[in-house]
Motif scaffolding. Structure first.
Motif, PDB file in Angstrom:
ATOM      1  N   HIS A  23       0.848  -1.192   0.000  1.00 22.60           N
ATOM      2  CA  HIS A  23       0.000   0.000   0.000  1.00 22.60           C
ATOM      3  C   HIS A  23       0.888   1.248   0.000  1.00 22.60           C
ATOM      4  CE1 HIS A  23      -3.714   2.189   1.872  1.00 22.60           C
ATOM      5  NE2 HIS A  23      -3.436   2.582   0.670  1.00 22.60           N
ATOM      6  N   ASN A  24       1.220   1.711  -1.170  1.00 17.33           N
ATOM      7  CA  ASN A  24       2.231   2.757  -1.297  1.00 17.33           C
ATOM      8  C   ASN A  24       1.811   4.102  -0.723  1.00 17.33           C
ATOM      9  OD1 ASN A  24       4.743   1.884  -3.211  1.00 17.33           O
ATOM     10  ND2 ASN A  24       2.908   0.667  -3.626  1.00 17.33           N
ATOM     11  N   LEU A  25       0.518   4.396  -0.714  1.00 19.07           N
ATOM     12  CA  LEU A  25       0.078   5.645  -0.088  1.00 19.07           C
ATOM     13  C   LEU A  25       0.408   5.623   1.403  1.00 19.07           C
ATOM     14  CD1 LEU A  25      -3.416   6.223  -1.756  1.00 19.07           C
ATOM     15  CD2 LEU A  25      -1.155   6.970  -2.535  1.00 19.07           C
ATOM     16  N   ALA A  26       0.271   4.458   2.023  1.00 18.98           N
ATOM     17  CA  ALA A  26       0.625   4.327   3.436  1.00 18.98           C
ATOM     18  C   ALA A  26       2.128   4.431   3.637  1.00 18.98           C
ATOM     19  CB  ALA A  26       0.107   2.989   3.988  1.00 18.98           C
ATOM     20  N   PHE A  27       2.904   3.914   2.692  1.00 21.71           N
ATOM     21  CA  PHE A  27       4.364   4.050   2.800  1.00 21.71           C
ATOM     22  C   PHE A  27       4.761   5.527   2.808  1.00 21.71           C
ATOM     23  CE2 PHE A  27       4.845  -0.173   0.277  1.00 21.71           C
ATOM     24  CZ  PHE A  27       4.558  -0.903   1.423  1.00 21.71           C
ATOM     25  N   VAL A  28       4.085   6.321   1.972  1.00 20.48           N
ATOM     26  CA  VAL A  28       4.405   7.755   1.871  1.00 20.48           C
ATOM     27  C   VAL A  28       4.130   8.468   3.194  1.00 20.48           C
ATOM     28  CG1 VAL A  28       3.739   9.925   0.762  1.00 20.48           C
ATOM     29  CG2 VAL A  28       4.040   7.865  -0.615  1.00 20.48           C
ATOM     30  N   THR A  29       2.949   8.255   3.752  1.00 18.47           N
ATOM     31  CA  THR A  29       2.607   8.966   4.986  1.00 18.47           C
ATOM     32  C   THR A  29       3.357   8.400   6.195  1.00 18.47           C
ATOM     33  OG1 THR A  29       0.640   7.558   5.236  1.00 18.47           O
ATOM     34  CG2 THR A  29       0.348   9.696   4.151  1.00 18.47           C
ATOM     35  N   ALA A  30       3.647   7.103   6.170  1.00 19.51           N
ATOM     36  CA  ALA A  30       4.426   6.511   7.270  1.00 19.51           C
ATOM     37  C   ALA A  30       5.827   7.108   7.314  1.00 19.51           C
ATOM     38  CB  ALA A  30       4.507   4.993   7.108  1.00 19.51           C
ATOM     39  N   ARG A  31       6.430   7.254   6.158  1.00 19.05           N
ATOM     40  CA  ARG A  31       7.764   7.882   6.107  1.00 19.05           C
ATOM     41  C   ARG A  31       7.683   9.333   6.585  1.00 19.05           C
ATOM     42  NH1 ARG A  31      10.693   9.912   0.545  1.00 19.05           N
ATOM     43  NH2 ARG A  31      12.479  10.949   1.530  1.00 19.05           N
ATOM     44  N   ALA A  32       6.658  10.047   6.126  1.00 17.34           N
ATOM     45  CA  ALA A  32       6.516  11.458   6.516  1.00 17.34           C
ATOM     46  C   ALA A  32       6.324  11.589   8.018  1.00 17.34           C
ATOM     47  CB  ALA A  32       5.350  12.088   5.764  1.00 17.34           C
ATOM     48  N   ALA A  33       5.538  10.689   8.621  1.00  7.26           N
ATOM     49  CA  ALA A  33       5.308  10.740  10.067  1.00  7.26           C
ATOM     50  C   ALA A  33       6.600  10.503  10.838  1.00  7.26           C
ATOM     51  CB  ALA A  33       4.262   9.700  10.467  1.00  7.26           C
ATOM     52  N   ILE A  34       7.386   9.546  10.392  1.00  7.57           N
ATOM     53  CA  ILE A  34       8.655   9.248  11.060  1.00  7.57           C
ATOM     54  C   ILE A  34       9.602  10.440  10.968  1.00  7.57           C
ATOM     55  CG2 ILE A  34      10.745   7.827  10.923  1.00  7.57           C
ATOM     56  CD1 ILE A  34       8.863   5.518  10.049  1.00  7.57           C
ATOM     57  N   GLU A  35       9.687  11.014   9.782  1.00  8.34           N
ATOM     58  CA  GLU A  35      10.612  12.139   9.595  1.00  8.34           C
ATOM     59  C   GLU A  35      10.134  13.400  10.310  1.00  8.34           C
ATOM     60  OE1 GLU A  35      12.529  10.810   5.272  1.00  8.34           O
ATOM     61  OE2 GLU A  35      10.961  12.343   5.336  1.00  8.34           O
ATOM     62  N   GLU A  36       8.830  13.570  10.428  1.00 10.86           N
ATOM     63  CA  GLU A  36       8.285  14.761  11.062  1.00 10.86           C
ATOM     64  C   GLU A  36       8.337  14.677  12.581  1.00 10.86           C
ATOM     65  OE1 GLU A  36       6.228  18.466  11.573  1.00 10.86           O
ATOM     66  OE2 GLU A  36       7.352  17.588   9.900  1.00 10.86           O
ATOM     67  N   TYR A  37       8.031  13.495  13.140  1.00 11.17           N
ATOM     68  CA  TYR A  37       7.838  13.394  14.589  1.00 11.17           C
ATOM     69  C   TYR A  37       8.943  12.643  15.336  1.00 11.17           C
ATOM     70  CZ  TYR A  37       3.143  15.194  13.811  1.00 11.17           C
ATOM     71  OH  TYR A  37       2.072  15.999  13.463  1.00 11.17           O
ATOM     72  N   TRP A  38       9.754  11.863  14.637  1.00 12.30           N
ATOM     73  CA  TRP A  38      10.689  10.991  15.344  1.00 12.30           C
ATOM     74  C   TRP A  38      12.151  11.249  15.000  1.00 12.30           C
ATOM     75  CZ3 TRP A  38       8.742   8.631  19.356  1.00 12.30           C
ATOM     76  CH2 TRP A  38       7.365   8.430  19.402  1.00 12.30           C
ATOM     77  N   ARG A  39      12.420  12.422  14.441  1.00 12.55           N
ATOM     78  CA  ARG A  39      13.809  12.748  14.096  1.00 12.55           C
ATOM     79  C   ARG A  39      14.647  13.043  15.339  1.00 12.55           C
ATOM     80  NH1 ARG A  39      16.370  13.506   9.569  1.00 12.55           N
ATOM     81  NH2 ARG A  39      14.466  13.370   8.330  1.00 12.55           N
ATOM     82  N   ASP A  40      13.994  13.507  16.431  1.00 10.41           N
ATOM     83  CA  ASP A  40      14.702  13.755  17.684  1.00 10.41           C
ATOM     84  C   ASP A  40      13.772  13.405  18.843  1.00 10.41           C
ATOM     85  OD1 ASP A  40      12.937  15.953  18.061  1.00 10.41           O
ATOM     86  OD2 ASP A  40      14.287  17.252  16.933  1.00 10.41           O
TER      87      ASP A  40
END
Length: 438
Positions: free
Chosen positions: A299-316
């Motif tokens: 489910h590539n749409l989920a891959f896109v938002t999952a990556r965005a969530a990780i980069e937005e909220y879990w970078r630090d």
């Protein structure tokens, strides 16, 4: 807010819409809106699938850009740019900082499918069949996962006897001061206990559907030690309590344990899009190609938002600190509510932003939920008798929305308690609501 079409055409299996009988049309952040324009603060968050709220603007922008560029939406398990980008982000921002080494399996995009795959992995790797689960555990409702689910309401829907699992008492099930891992150890040690050598133990660090039962860090560490001692794999089901719900990305981090297999779903996509994965230690990856598959495991749409969530909220670590701060606000308010009840009916429990108010009876908890909905708050019940009000609040809720939602909850609790007849005050709490219903 006419739901007659739903009532006429949709199966009796529907559940949430019975408790919240309006037509929802819009959502943003921590707020839902029905078709008449009335707003509701959302303390349900898609049963834990919306840790970052509704239509997070950063995630939405990435999703719309991906769609506008006609990139791959459905791809089975073929390699796509979105899939690889997600795996790279997950590895670099989630796994490596925690010194974790796991292979990633994309299953069908539901939590229950991830659990089914995890159990298959354990059985195929060990050559054994039995899975140990725990009282009040919930792992899904397909045939394999429902066998590891304790609640008879779900088990009775199978039509056949669920097989392949045995149940052991969860932490606290036998009362305070009883270490139930000692019982498990004894059962595994004694060749006459009747417990066949299991392939794995599957556990939730906090039982969400079971009523927000919180396992102590000491209990989890003891459970891991027993699994190692008896050569049993440890599966942690982090589907509802993972992705930051307890304050850390994985719910077991503070316990310092290293599960052999981890299941994730619900808030993994970050946007409410279906997505599920199994993380397994590399030596366990003995699958044959296509042995566990699914049309929508790509489910590539989920891959896109999952990556965005990780980069937005879990970078630090900033987001983790905010979760713990807000979790403290919720817990303090729930404990205050419990203190207002001089009859000892209410009690608070939970960890991080997984908090709950135990009302001891399903009638009382359901009444509070109904009163809250009338006032503009969506909150659900859980537990073996639906006796627990469960707060699954978006992790990025604003302080203002959080305080308004908690104020509505407090008003609803007080109103519900005042409905208990004076004549019932000296009776056992289990009979209080028989008086109300009468």
């Amino acid at each position: 807010n006419d739901i007659s079409t739903t009532n006429r055409l949709e199966s009796n299996v529907r559940s949430y819409c019975r408790n919240f009988p309006v037509v929802f049309t819009k959502a943003r952040g921590s707020t839902l809106e029905d078709e008449e324009g009335r707003e509701y603060i959302d303390f349900l968050a898609g049963a834990g699938a919306l840790n970052y709220g509704h239509n997070d603007p950063v995630l939405k922008e990435k999703l719309l850009d991906y769609i506008n560029r006609d990139q791959i939406v459905h791809g089975l398990d073929m390699v796509t740019g979105a899939k690889q980008a997600f795996m790279e982000a997950f590895d670099s921002l989630i796994l490596k900082p925690r010194k974790m080494s796991y292979k990633i399996q994309f299953t069908g995009p539901t939590g229950t499918n991830a659990v089914e795959a995890a159990m298959k992995i354990a059985r195929n790797y060990t050559g054994r069949q039995t899975i140990v689960s725990f009282t009040n555990g919930f792992h899904g409702v397909t045939l394999g996962s429902v066998a590891a689910t304790g609640n008879s309401h779900f088990r009775d829907g199978c039509g056949i006897q669920p097989q392949g699992t045995v149940f052991m008492p969860y932490d606290g099930y036998m009362g305070e001061g009883v270490d139930t891992t000692e019982y498990l150890d004894k059962m595994l040690t004694d060749g006459s206990s009747g417990l066949d050598h299991p392939a794995a133990v599957i556990v939730e660090t906090i039982q969400g559907e079971g009523g927000i039962n919180v396992a102590s860090q000491e209990w989890l560490r003891s459970l891991e030690e027993i699994c190692r001692k008896h050569d049993v794999l440890l599966i942690v089901d982090d589907i509802q309590v993972g992705c930051g719900r307890t304050g850390t990305f994985f719910s077991f981090e503070e316990a310092g344990i290293s599960p052999d297999i981890i299941t994730l779903s619900k808030s993994l996509s970050g946007y409410g899009l279906p997505m599920a994965v199994v993380l397994m230690k590399p030596q366990l990856d003995r699958w044959k190609p296509g042995e566990h598959n699914g049309t929508f495991r790509g489910h590539n749409l989920a891959f896109v938002t999952a990556r965005a969530a990780i980069e937005e909220y879990w970078r630090d670590a900033a987001f983790e600190k905010e979760i713990k701060r807000k979790g403290g606000i919720v817990r303090e308010r729930l404990e205050r509510l419990a203190d207002l009840d001089d009859r000892g009916i209410l009690s608070a429990r939970g960890r991080g932003m997984m908090q709950a108010l135990d009302c001891r009876t399903g009638d009382l908890a359901s009444r509070i939920s109904a009163l809250a909905f009338e006032r503009g708050l969506v909150i659900e019940t859980s537990g073996s008798e639906d006796q627990v009000l469960k707060c699954l609040i978006p992790l990025n809720i604003t302080d203002d929305e959080l305080k308004r939602g908690l104020a509505i909850l407090e008003e609803s609790v007080i109103s519900a308690l005042l409905e208990i007849p004076d004549l019932a005050l000296d009776k056992e709490v289990e009979t209080l609501w028989m008086e109300v219903l009468a």
